[in-house]
Design a protein around this motif. Structure first.
Motif, PDB file in Angstrom:
ATOM      1  N   MET A   1      44.409  48.922  36.816  1.00 34.09           N
ATOM      2  CA  MET A   1      45.474  47.966  37.133  1.00 34.09           C
ATOM      3  C   MET A   1      44.915  46.547  37.087  1.00 34.09           C
ATOM      4  O   MET A   1      43.714  46.345  37.193  1.00 34.09           O
ATOM      5  CB  MET A   1      46.031  48.251  38.536  1.00 34.09           C
ATOM      6  CG  MET A   1      45.054  47.950  39.663  1.00 34.09           C
ATOM      7  SD  MET A   1      45.822  48.012  41.296  1.00 34.09           S
ATOM      8  CE  MET A   1      44.491  47.447  42.345  1.00 34.09           C
ATOM      9  N   ARG A   2      45.828  45.570  36.966  1.00 38.34           N
ATOM     10  CA  ARG A   2      45.395  44.173  37.023  1.00 38.34           C
ATOM     11  C   ARG A   2      45.365  43.720  38.485  1.00 38.34           C
ATOM     12  O   ARG A   2      46.262  44.078  39.261  1.00 38.34           O
ATOM     13  CB  ARG A   2      46.352  43.287  36.236  1.00 38.34           C
ATOM     14  CG  ARG A   2      46.321  43.531  34.721  1.00 38.34           C
ATOM     15  CD  ARG A   2      47.320  42.643  34.008  1.00 38.34           C
ATOM     16  NE  ARG A   2      48.621  42.704  34.650  1.00 38.34           N
ATOM     17  CZ  ARG A   2      49.428  41.652  34.868  1.00 38.34           C
ATOM     18  NH1 ARG A   2      49.076  40.465  34.478  1.00 38.34           N
ATOM     19  NH2 ARG A   2      50.590  41.815  35.442  1.00 38.34           N
ATOM     20  N   ALA A   3      44.337  42.991  38.820  1.00 38.58           N
ATOM     21  CA  ALA A   3      44.234  42.467  40.192  1.00 38.58           C
ATOM     22  C   ALA A   3      43.491  41.145  40.157  1.00 38.58           C
ATOM     23  O   ALA A   3      42.774  40.841  39.201  1.00 38.58           O
ATOM     24  CB  ALA A   3      43.487  43.462  41.080  1.00 38.58           C
TER      25      ALA A   3
ATOM     26  N   ALA B   1      36.525  26.985  45.647  1.00 34.18           N
ATOM     27  CA  ALA B   1      37.845  26.470  45.267  1.00 34.18           C
ATOM     28  C   ALA B   1      38.657  27.602  44.628  1.00 34.18           C
ATOM     29  O   ALA B   1      38.151  28.282  43.727  1.00 34.18           O
ATOM     30  CB  ALA B   1      37.678  25.317  44.293  1.00 34.18           C
ATOM     31  N   PRO B   2      39.903  27.830  45.086  1.00 34.66           N
ATOM     32  CA  PRO B   2      40.668  29.003  44.638  1.00 34.66           C
ATOM     33  C   PRO B   2      40.714  29.168  43.121  1.00 34.66           C
ATOM     34  O   PRO B   2      40.531  30.272  42.609  1.00 34.66           O
ATOM     35  CB  PRO B   2      42.064  28.753  45.211  1.00 34.66           C
ATOM     36  CG  PRO B   2      41.840  27.873  46.383  1.00 34.66           C
ATOM     37  CD  PRO B   2      40.632  27.043  46.087  1.00 34.66           C
ATOM     38  N   GLU B   3      40.962  28.071  42.393  1.00 36.55           N
ATOM     39  CA  GLU B   3      41.108  28.226  40.943  1.00 36.55           C
ATOM     40  C   GLU B   3      39.789  28.571  40.260  1.00 36.55           C
ATOM     41  O   GLU B   3      39.780  29.037  39.129  1.00 36.55           O
ATOM     42  CB  GLU B   3      41.736  26.963  40.332  1.00 36.55           C
ATOM     43  CG  GLU B   3      43.249  27.010  40.507  1.00 36.55           C
ATOM     44  CD  GLU B   3      43.888  25.650  40.644  1.00 36.55           C
ATOM     45  OE1 GLU B   3      43.495  24.907  41.557  1.00 36.55           O
ATOM     46  OE2 GLU B   3      44.779  25.351  39.853  1.00 36.55           O
ATOM     47  N   GLN B   4      38.675  28.358  40.953  1.00 29.68           N
ATOM     48  CA  GLN B   4      37.379  28.717  40.354  1.00 29.68           C
ATOM     49  C   GLN B   4      36.919  30.119  40.723  1.00 29.68           C
ATOM     50  O   GLN B   4      36.231  30.771  39.945  1.00 29.68           O
ATOM     51  CB  GLN B   4      36.319  27.707  40.792  1.00 29.68           C
ATOM     52  CG  GLN B   4      36.471  26.383  40.060  1.00 29.68           C
ATOM     53  CD  GLN B   4      35.618  25.294  40.669  1.00 29.68           C
ATOM     54  OE1 GLN B   4      34.685  25.553  41.409  1.00 29.68           O
ATOM     55  NE2 GLN B   4      35.967  24.062  40.366  1.00 29.68           N
ATOM     56  N   VAL B   5      37.298  30.588  41.902  1.00 34.49           N
ATOM     57  CA  VAL B   5      36.718  31.874  42.351  1.00 34.49           C
ATOM     58  C   VAL B   5      37.686  33.049  42.268  1.00 34.49           C
ATOM     59  O   VAL B   5      37.276  34.183  42.488  1.00 34.49           O
ATOM     60  CB  VAL B   5      36.153  31.761  43.794  1.00 34.49           C
ATOM     61  CG1 VAL B   5      35.137  30.626  43.874  1.00 34.49           C
ATOM     62  CG2 VAL B   5      37.242  31.587  44.827  1.00 34.49           C
ATOM     63  N   LEU B   6      38.957  32.803  41.963  1.00 34.42           N
ATOM     64  CA  LEU B   6      39.916  33.915  41.838  1.00 34.42           C
ATOM     65  C   LEU B   6      40.167  34.184  40.359  1.00 34.42           C
ATOM     66  O   LEU B   6      40.623  33.312  39.624  1.00 34.42           O
ATOM     67  CB  LEU B   6      41.231  33.563  42.543  1.00 34.42           C
ATOM     68  CG  LEU B   6      41.158  33.414  44.066  1.00 34.42           C
ATOM     69  CD1 LEU B   6      42.526  33.072  44.632  1.00 34.42           C
ATOM     70  CD2 LEU B   6      40.626  34.680  44.737  1.00 34.42           C
ATOM     71  N   LYS B   7      39.884  35.421  39.941  1.00 34.09           N
ATOM     72  CA  LYS B   7      40.016  35.752  38.516  1.00 34.09           C
ATOM     73  C   LYS B   7      40.792  37.036  38.322  1.00 34.09           C
ATOM     74  O   LYS B   7      40.650  37.984  39.112  1.00 34.09           O
ATOM     75  CB  LYS B   7      38.630  35.940  37.900  1.00 34.09           C
ATOM     76  CG  LYS B   7      37.705  34.748  38.121  1.00 34.09           C
ATOM     77  CD  LYS B   7      36.879  34.428  36.902  1.00 34.09           C
ATOM     78  CE  LYS B   7      36.190  33.091  37.039  1.00 34.09           C
ATOM     79  NZ  LYS B   7      35.105  33.053  38.012  1.00 34.09           N
ATOM     80  N   LEU B   8      41.592  37.072  37.270  1.00 31.95           N
ATOM     81  CA  LEU B   8      42.353  38.282  36.934  1.00 31.95           C
ATOM     82  C   LEU B   8      41.416  39.285  36.262  1.00 31.95           C
ATOM     83  O   LEU B   8      40.718  38.943  35.302  1.00 31.95           O
ATOM     84  CB  LEU B   8      43.486  37.899  35.981  1.00 31.95           C
ATOM     85  CG  LEU B   8      44.530  38.981  35.689  1.00 31.95           C
ATOM     86  CD1 LEU B   8      45.345  39.324  36.924  1.00 31.95           C
ATOM     87  CD2 LEU B   8      45.460  38.533  34.560  1.00 31.95           C
ATOM     88  N   GLN B   9      41.400  40.530  36.787  1.00 36.75           N
ATOM     89  CA  GLN B   9      40.527  41.563  36.203  1.00 36.75           C
ATOM     90  C   GLN B   9      41.220  42.912  36.221  1.00 36.75           C
ATOM     91  O   GLN B   9      42.192  43.104  36.948  1.00 36.75           O
ATOM     92  CB  GLN B   9      39.240  41.698  37.026  1.00 36.75           C
ATOM     93  CG  GLN B   9      38.196  40.654  36.705  1.00 36.75           C
ATOM     94  CD  GLN B   9      36.908  40.894  37.486  1.00 36.75           C
ATOM     95  OE1 GLN B   9      36.641  42.008  37.918  1.00 36.75           O
ATOM     96  NE2 GLN B   9      36.131  39.849  37.659  1.00 36.75           N
ATOM     97  N   GLU B  10      40.686  43.844  35.456  1.00 32.22           N
ATOM     98  CA  GLU B  10      41.130  45.242  35.519  1.00 32.22           C
ATOM     99  C   GLU B  10      40.249  45.957  36.533  1.00 32.22           C
ATOM    100  O   GLU B  10      39.023  45.893  36.443  1.00 32.22           O
ATOM    101  CB  GLU B  10      40.946  45.923  34.151  1.00 32.22           C
ATOM    102  CG  GLU B  10      42.022  45.649  33.125  1.00 32.22           C
ATOM    103  CD  GLU B  10      43.364  46.302  33.471  1.00 32.22           C
ATOM    104  OE1 GLU B  10      43.382  47.387  34.090  1.00 32.22           O
ATOM    105  OE2 GLU B  10      44.399  45.695  33.117  1.00 32.22           O
ATOM    106  N   ILE B  11      40.866  46.596  37.506  1.00 35.85           N
ATOM    107  CA  ILE B  11      40.088  47.406  38.460  1.00 35.85           C
ATOM    108  C   ILE B  11      40.828  48.729  38.667  1.00 35.85           C
ATOM    109  O   ILE B  11      41.961  48.895  38.211  1.00 35.85           O
ATOM    110  CB  ILE B  11      39.892  46.699  39.834  1.00 35.85           C
ATOM    111  CG1 ILE B  11      41.245  46.419  40.507  1.00 35.85           C
ATOM    112  CG2 ILE B  11      39.081  45.431  39.673  1.00 35.85           C
ATOM    113  CD1 ILE B  11      41.107  45.993  41.967  1.00 35.85           C
TER     114      ILE B  11
END
Ligand code: NAP
Length: 320
Positions: free
Chosen positions: A1-3, A11-21
């Motif tokens: 799934m995407r998460a 900083a949120p835009e630097q450390v939050l990334k869309l990935q398959e898990i």
């Protein structure tokens, strides 16, 4: 799934990334929800940013133990655990993974496993975005007004931070309980707060706080607790409710500690009774969900960043 995955604090835009898990495992007491919407709350931005820094000592020096943020959830039941008998696949639900642990999460994803006791039927007539936006903020406001403040007919209520997530619900619930509500916000939000049921509004950019109140809900803690307590009537209840708007080693924890001596905290408790009580307010139309903006899942970083600016109007929502 995407998460959305957090691999470090920052900083949120630097450390939050869309990935398959992998999808989360389903325990016997859980429901697996296909998430349609979630929303951003204080534990999310605080855990992403890792503030106050002192909390990292408990939750992990480099990163939180669980990489997926998000507690509020609205969606469709995909599967139920062996011990769940009152919900079934296809049910539209809303609820939360919140268990009182600041780093808990899992809703910024396509699927979330949530204890069935923390999920209830989605309020009729609400969109998934509205339902997701209502959970933590709505329950906190409900419990603050109904249980801690014991607000009723004619209670004089002051709500500091009246235009934010918790504030927009608190103004409406207090008004629905018969209170005379005074809301505090900035100039651009005065009309909104009036429209939610505040009889009086105070523009904090132009005037100081004044008046006499039976209940004060302080969602900002930008004034010394003693100054807020001076606005209370005899036997009035001060409800300090903010981690504060600053970062640093302790953020507003010292102020919260001082406030604890003068007031009573509210604790967001997610259970079926509380969710049903909130749903009743929403379904009757007495309370509406003010949605500032809905972001797609891949822009979760921007959503958290928006809330971290501390001037969201109502709820910041993420659509999955
Ligand atoms: N007890 C619990 O279980 C629980 C659960 C959830 C949240 N909380 C607490 O509730 C607090 C509020 O959460 P929230 O989701 O409502 O946050 P929020 O949406 O970010 O709140 C923003 C509000 O703060 C106001 N504000 C910002 N700066 C201000 C200032 N200098 N003076 C006066 N008002 C100011 C904003 O008004 P303007 O935009 O008009 O400036 C807006 O009304 C958080 O600190 C959180 O820790 C507690």
């Amino acid at each position: 799934m995407r998460a959305i995955i957090q691999d470090r604090y920052g900083a949120p835009e630097q450390v939050l990334k869309l990935q398959e898990i992998k999808r989360p495992p389903l325990r016997e007491e859980d429901v697996l929800i296909r998430v349609r919407a979630t929303s951003v709350n204080t534990p999310d931005w605080a855990t992403v940013a890792g503030i106050p820094y002192v909390l990292r000592l408990r939750s992990g020096l480099r990163r939180p133990p669980n990489p997926v943020r998000g507690t509020d959830v609205a969606g469709i039941v995909e599967a139920v655990g062996a011990r769940v008998s009152d919900l079934r696949p296809g049910d539209e639900v809303f609820g939360s993974l919140w268990d009182g642990t600041p780093t808990v999460g899992g809703a910024f994803a396509e699927f979330a496993a949530v204890a069935a006791t923390q999920v209830s039927k989605k309020p009729a007539g609400l969109t998934f975005e509205e339902a997701a936006g209502s959970v933590m903020s709505g329950l906190t406001a409900l419990l603050a007004m109904r249980d801690v403040g014991k607000v009723g007919l004619g209670t004089r209520v002051l709500i500091n931070g009246a235009s934010g997530g918790v504030g927009t619900f608190a103004v409406q619930i207090a008004a629905a309980l018969g209170a005379e509500v005074t809301g505090v916000c900035s100039t651009r939000n005065l009309d909104l707060v009036r429209s939610l049921g505040a009889a009086e509004v105070i523009d904090y950019t132009r005037e100081g706080l004044g008046g006499r109140y039976d209940v004060i809900l302080d969602n900002v803690l930008n004034h010394p607790p003693k100054a807020m307590a001076r606005l209370l009537a005899a036997d009035g209840v001060f409800i300090p409710n903010s981690l504060g708007n600053t970062g640093g080693l302790f953020a507003a924890l010292p102020r919260m500690a001082r406030a604890a001596r003068l007031g009573r905290f509210v604790r967001c408790v997610v259970d079926r009774d509380n969710l049903r009580a909130l749903a009743a307010y929403l379904e009757s139309g007495a309370v509406r969900v003010v949605v500032d903006r809905a972001y797609p899942l891949r822009e979760a970083g921007a959503a958290v960043s928006h809330m971290l600016g501390h001037h969201a109007v109502g709820k910041v929502v993420i659509t999955v």
